[in-house]
Write a protein that holds these residues in place. Structure first.
Motif, PDB file in Angstrom:
ATOM      1  N   ALA A 237       0.826  -1.205   0.000  1.00 20.84           N
ATOM      2  CA  ALA A 237       0.000   0.000   0.000  1.00 20.84           C
ATOM      3  C   ALA A 237       0.864   1.259   0.000  1.00 20.84           C
ATOM      4  CB  ALA A 237      -0.938  -0.002   1.205  1.00 20.84           C
ATOM      5  N   ALA A 238       2.019   1.178   0.672  1.00 15.42           N
ATOM      6  CA  ALA A 238       2.905   2.339   0.715  1.00 15.42           C
ATOM      7  C   ALA A 238       3.556   2.582  -0.645  1.00 15.42           C
ATOM      8  CB  ALA A 238       3.977   2.146   1.788  1.00 15.42           C
TER       9      ALA A 238
ATOM     10  N   ALA B  59       2.177   1.872  -3.503  1.00 18.29           N
ATOM     11  CA  ALA B  59       1.108   2.451  -4.319  1.00 18.29           C
ATOM     12  C   ALA B  59       0.963   3.936  -4.011  1.00 18.29           C
ATOM     13  CB  ALA B  59      -0.204   1.722  -4.036  1.00 18.29           C
ATOM     14  N   ALA B  60       1.043   4.294  -2.722  1.00 16.47           N
ATOM     15  CA  ALA B  60       0.923   5.700  -2.327  1.00 16.47           C
ATOM     16  C   ALA B  60       2.110   6.507  -2.857  1.00 16.47           C
ATOM     17  CB  ALA B  60       0.832   5.819  -0.804  1.00 16.47           C
ATOM     18  N   LEU B  61       3.284   5.889  -2.869  1.00  7.31           N
ATOM     19  CA  LEU B  61       4.461   6.573  -3.412  1.00  7.31           C
ATOM     20  C   LEU B  61       4.257   6.880  -4.893  1.00  7.31           C
ATOM     21  CD1 LEU B  61       7.453   7.515  -2.972  1.00  7.31           C
ATOM     22  CD2 LEU B  61       8.130   5.241  -3.754  1.00  7.31           C
ATOM     23  N   ALA B  62       3.741   5.893  -5.637  1.00  9.05           N
ATOM     24  CA  ALA B  62       3.496   6.099  -7.069  1.00  9.05           C
ATOM     25  C   ALA B  62       2.457   7.191  -7.284  1.00  9.05           C
ATOM     26  CB  ALA B  62       3.044   4.786  -7.709  1.00  9.05           C
ATOM     27  N   ALA B  63       1.394   7.158  -6.487  1.00 10.27           N
ATOM     28  CA  ALA B  63       0.355   8.185  -6.606  1.00 10.27           C
ATOM     29  C   ALA B  63       0.930   9.553  -6.272  1.00 10.27           C
ATOM     30  CB  ALA B  63      -0.819   7.851  -5.682  1.00 10.27           C
ATOM     31  N   GLY B  64       1.764   9.614  -5.234  1.00 15.64           N
ATOM     32  CA  GLY B  64       2.385  10.878  -4.851  1.00 15.64           C
ATOM     33  C   GLY B  64       3.305  11.406  -5.941  1.00 15.64           C
TER      34      GLY B  64
ATOM     35  N   LEU C  82      -5.714  -2.867  -2.650  1.00 16.20           N
ATOM     36  CA  LEU C  82      -4.761  -3.197  -1.587  1.00 16.20           C
ATOM     37  C   LEU C  82      -5.291  -2.926  -0.180  1.00 16.20           C
ATOM     38  CD1 LEU C  82      -1.568  -1.681  -3.284  1.00 16.20           C
ATOM     39  CD2 LEU C  82      -2.215  -4.090  -3.182  1.00 16.20           C
TER      40      LEU C  82
END
Lengths: 135, 143
Positions: free
Chosen positions: A2-3, A5-10, A68
């Protein structure tokens, strides 16, 4: 996972803030300056974002759950109360004074200029103080 | 309107939207920067890593653009130190009290057709316009 995925979104988000120049306070202030040399660019930043999020959310939220996580974490508050409106007004005043809102203020760390750190520190302090008073 | 940059504005906006949709699709989260950053400042066990990763991604994404030679190479931050601090405090208090900022309300909430987000977005836009008008045209360039 999940982290990551958040990095990619960021990464996408930060790239977008930089390309659109929303990270540049002067660009934001020129957008807010209707009576001066108005620069309508930022209206198109919002339009471009909504052109993706409106259909994108519609597709995604049709699914039973996110890829996720166990469930979608959507805001549950419904009422338009004084806190919402007063908060938005206070935020708008600070935004209009400097030209930074939270996303661009964070993205501005990529420029390592110095003066943005004062804004960020004050913003963090404001958030923590308010959390204390209105938990 | 000599500084109007419609292409980069639309492209950048679409990327912001793509980041928001990705975060919802994979992690089931609203891409509200104020709220996500708030959870980095005051971490809760088990709810920190994705927030820190998203915030780091914002900085790295912007850095990639700048190091690749994209404009702007220098941020134009006008205003005195007291003004920067006052503005930061107001933004911090406001987004916390109002449960969101330009991204959470303006992009994500409006996309979900949330009446609260419509009201908040209309309010901070109106006050933002009024503040710049007051500073630039009434106070004569205080900032």
């Amino acid at each position: 996972m999940a982290a990551f995925a958040a990095l990619a979104a960021g990464l996408l988000f930060g790239l977008g803030l930089a390309i659109s120049q929303m990270a540049n306070p002067a660009k934001v202030l020129d957008f807010l300056d209707l009576a001066g040399k108005w620069d309508p660019s930022l209206a198109l930043v919002m339009a471009g974002a909504l052109a993706v999020t409106i259909p994108g959310y519609r597709l995604v939220l049709r699914r039973p759950k996110p890829v996720l996580a166990a469930h979608f974490g959507l805001p549950t508050a419904k009422s338009i109360d004084w806190r919402l409106i007063a908060g938005a007004a206070i935020f708008g005043a600070g935004w209009g004074l400097v030209g930074f809102c939270p996303g661009p203020a964070i993205a501005s760390l990529a420029w390592t200029q110095g003066d943005n750190l004062w804004f960020l520190a004050a913003m963090a302090a404001g958030m923590l103080i308010t959390r204390r008073i209105f938990p | 309107m000599e500084n109007f940059t419609p292409v980069s504005a639309l492209a950048g906006g679409a990327l912001i939207g793509a980041g928001a949709v990705l975060l919802m699709w994979l992690d089931g989260r609203i891409a509200g920067i104020a709220g996500i950053f708030g959870g980095v400042l005051l971490p809760v066990r088990g709810d920190f890593a994705w927030r820190a990763a998203f915030v780091a991604g914002i900085v790295l994404g912007a850095a990639a653009w700048r190091l690749g030679g994209g404009a702007p190479q220098i941020l134009q931050i006008t205003g005195s130190l007291p003004l920067l601090i006052a503005g930061g405090l107001l933004v911090g208090v406001g987004v916390r009290l109002g449960s969101g900022c330009t991204s959470g309300h303006g992009v994500c909430g409006v996309a979900r057709m949330s009446p609260r987000s419509f009201a908040a977005t209309a309010t901070f836009m109106a006050v933002g316009f009024a503040t710049v008008y007051a500073v630039r045209h009434l106070a004569g360039g205080l900032a």
